[in-house]
Design an enzyme around this catalytic site. Structure first.
Site, PDB file in Angstrom:
ATOM      1  N   GLU A  35       7.350 -51.198  99.205  1.00  0.00           N
ATOM      2  CA  GLU A  35       8.338 -51.467 100.247  1.00  0.00           C
ATOM      3  C   GLU A  35       8.028 -50.709 101.541  1.00  0.00           C
ATOM      4  O   GLU A  35       8.712 -49.751 101.895  1.00  0.00           O
ATOM      5  CB  GLU A  35       9.742 -51.136  99.764  1.00  0.00           C
ATOM      6  CG  GLU A  35       9.921 -49.781  99.090  1.00  0.00           C
ATOM      7  CD  GLU A  35      11.364 -49.512  98.699  1.00  0.00           C
ATOM      8  OE1 GLU A  35      12.267 -49.774  99.521  1.00  0.00           O
ATOM      9  OE2 GLU A  35      11.585 -49.048  97.581  1.00  0.00           O
ATOM     10  N   GLU A  51      14.260 -57.059  99.319  1.00  0.00           N
ATOM     11  CA  GLU A  51      14.431 -56.717 100.733  1.00  0.00           C
ATOM     12  C   GLU A  51      13.420 -57.529 101.544  1.00  0.00           C
ATOM     13  O   GLU A  51      12.239 -57.590 101.194  1.00  0.00           O
ATOM     14  CB  GLU A  51      14.241 -55.214 100.950  1.00  0.00           C
ATOM     15  CG  GLU A  51      15.230 -54.386 100.128  1.00  0.00           C
ATOM     16  CD  GLU A  51      14.931 -52.897 100.148  1.00  0.00           C
ATOM     17  OE1 GLU A  51      14.103 -52.463 100.975  1.00  0.00           O
ATOM     18  OE2 GLU A  51      15.523 -52.168  99.332  1.00  0.00           O
ATOM     19  N   HIS A  82      19.342 -47.996 104.673  1.00  0.00           N
ATOM     20  CA  HIS A  82      20.588 -47.920 103.907  1.00  0.00           C
ATOM     21  C   HIS A  82      21.818 -48.067 104.796  1.00  0.00           C
ATOM     22  O   HIS A  82      22.899 -47.586 104.453  1.00  0.00           O
ATOM     23  CB  HIS A  82      20.646 -46.594 103.134  1.00  0.00           C
ATOM     24  CG  HIS A  82      19.542 -46.420 102.155  1.00  0.00           C
ATOM     25  ND1 HIS A  82      19.134 -45.186 101.692  1.00  0.00           N
ATOM     26  CD2 HIS A  82      18.740 -47.326 101.533  1.00  0.00           C
ATOM     27  CE1 HIS A  82      18.135 -45.337 100.846  1.00  0.00           C
ATOM     28  NE2 HIS A  82      17.864 -46.631 100.737  1.00  0.00           N
TER      29      HIS A  82
END
Length: 403
Positions: free
Chosen positions: A358, A262, A232
């Site tokens: 992820e 991503e 982040h």
């Protein structure tokens, strides 16, 4: 001097076309009321972004003020601040009541107009600051307050066909943002220029697909070099260097529904040490995609993927869980914590859940192959099988950017 009113109604303009159908909102509120009846709850007071948006299609801008949504067995009414004018009324599926700033805590006067003292009231304990709760109890001293946040979270975890359709649009828009990142990224280009290009492409696409929606909160994090160490980390003005590890993160927002793409990339070339680590993370990602199926437990998926990292002596470099649910979600609200692919979550995956895969590892500076490696796909668990709705390619054969 004109009289200053504590609570008002502003019906300014015409109602907008809502994100979902009347039938969909009736389904959501109907399920909530069934739960409320079973739990002997007279009224629910929602204060969070996600639940207010979920039940009423209104996504508020807090800016230091309180907002709410009262659902009882007869009506649905949002509570908003006077500064927002008629926008909350135009967007709310239901009624809207405005409190003014002429007197402190008029917010609680609005609540008193909608909830009868002596009621049993559902509130969100995870979104109710102590100060607000104390003032709420003072305003309604005869009420009993119970936590409904976990139960509402479980209801949100199962997506409707209309929700899944919006999420699929979001995944497609994220792919468009990803290609825009690749188009803009090159040695010498600052991170923020890449991010701006991708965000602009996504906002324009959302405006085209959803002409009645509010365009807000779509963003891109494009990280390079050491800035890839956190999932982040915000965008900076750092310029891309040859051989840099890169993180592409595109996040479209459609009516409060966040989706994500991503990817790990490299600028011009990838070292042998980086390539080895990248390939391991891709291996974990591919296996994770295979494991997401109805009947699988979140904790079991996490533990099996841990074994792959362990085999390569990389488990210590794993940074977070392996995925989470999608729906009414953003970087500052949402999070269906009961549907995360972590070792401590025993939730069983079901049809019409939407989850990500992820995996990420991060090796700090000074180690061979230093940087953060992350791939991210979104999967829909449907009757005809698990569908991967992310189409942007991943892995070394696709994402070494050479210009």
């Amino acid at each position: 001097m004109d009289e200053l009113t504590d609570v008002i109604v502003i019906k300014n303009g015409e109602r907008v076309e809502n994100t979902f159908s009347e039938t969909e909102y009736a389904r959501r509120v109907g399920a909530l009321r069934v739960y409320m009846a079973d739990a002997d709850i007279d009224a629910a007071l929602f204060t969070s972004y996600h639940n207010i948006n979920y039940y009423a299609d209104f996504l508020y801008c807090q800016f230091g003020r309180r907002f709410g949504l009262v659902v009882d067995h007869a009506g649905v009414t949002s509570i908003s601040a006077n500064i927002d004018g008629g926008q909350p009324w135009r967007r709310t599926v239901g009624d809207n009541l405005i409190y003014t700033d002429w007197q402190r805590d008029n917010y609680f006067l609005a609540i008193k107009k909608l909830i009868k003292d002596g009621s049993r009231v559902g509130i969100e304990h995870d979104h109710m600051p102590i100060q607000t709760l104390e003032k709420l109890k003072a305003a309604l001293p005869g009420c009993t307050f119970v936590d409904i946040a976990p139960s509402c979270m479980r209801m949100r975890m199962i997506k409707s066909a209309e929700e899944i359709a919006v999420i699929k649009h979001g995944a497609q828009v994220a792919d468009i943002g990803g290609w825009a990142c690749v188009e803009a990224a090159a040695v010498g280009v600052p991170e923020h220029e890449v991010a701006l290009h991708a965000t602009g492409a996504m906002v324009r696409e959302i405006a085209k697909r959803f002409p009645h929606s509010e365009l807000m909160d779509t963003w891109t994090w494009f990280q390079s070099g050491i800035n890839t160490d956190g999932a982040h980390n915000p965008v900076t003005s750092r310029r891309i260097e040859r051989g840099d590890i890169l993180s592409l993160n595109c996040f479209p927002m459609i009516a409060g529904y966040y989706t994500a793409l991503e990817r790990t990339l490299f600028a011009e070339e990838v070292s042998d040490a980086h390539l080895k680590l990248w390939e391991v993370n891709v291996k974990v990602h591919r296996r994770g995609l295979e494991l997401i199926r109805p009947g699988a437990r979140c904790c079991d998926i996490a533990r099996e993927l841990n074994e792959i990292y362990h085999e390569h002596d990389l488990l210590r470099y794993r940074t977070f869980g392996y995925g989470h649910s999608f729906g009414v979600l953003c970087h500052y609200y949402g999070r269906e914590a009961g549907l995360e692919l972590r070792e401590d979550i025993e939730t069983v995956l079901e049809l019409n859940m939407v989850v990500s895969m992820e995996p990420m590892i991060m090796l700090p500076n000074g180690l061979p192959g230093a940087g953060g490696y992350r791939e991210h796909d979104i999967l829909v668990l449907g009757k005809s099988g698990t569908e991967n709705i992310t189409k942007f390619p991943f892995g070394p054969e696709h994402n070494v950017i050479r210009k």
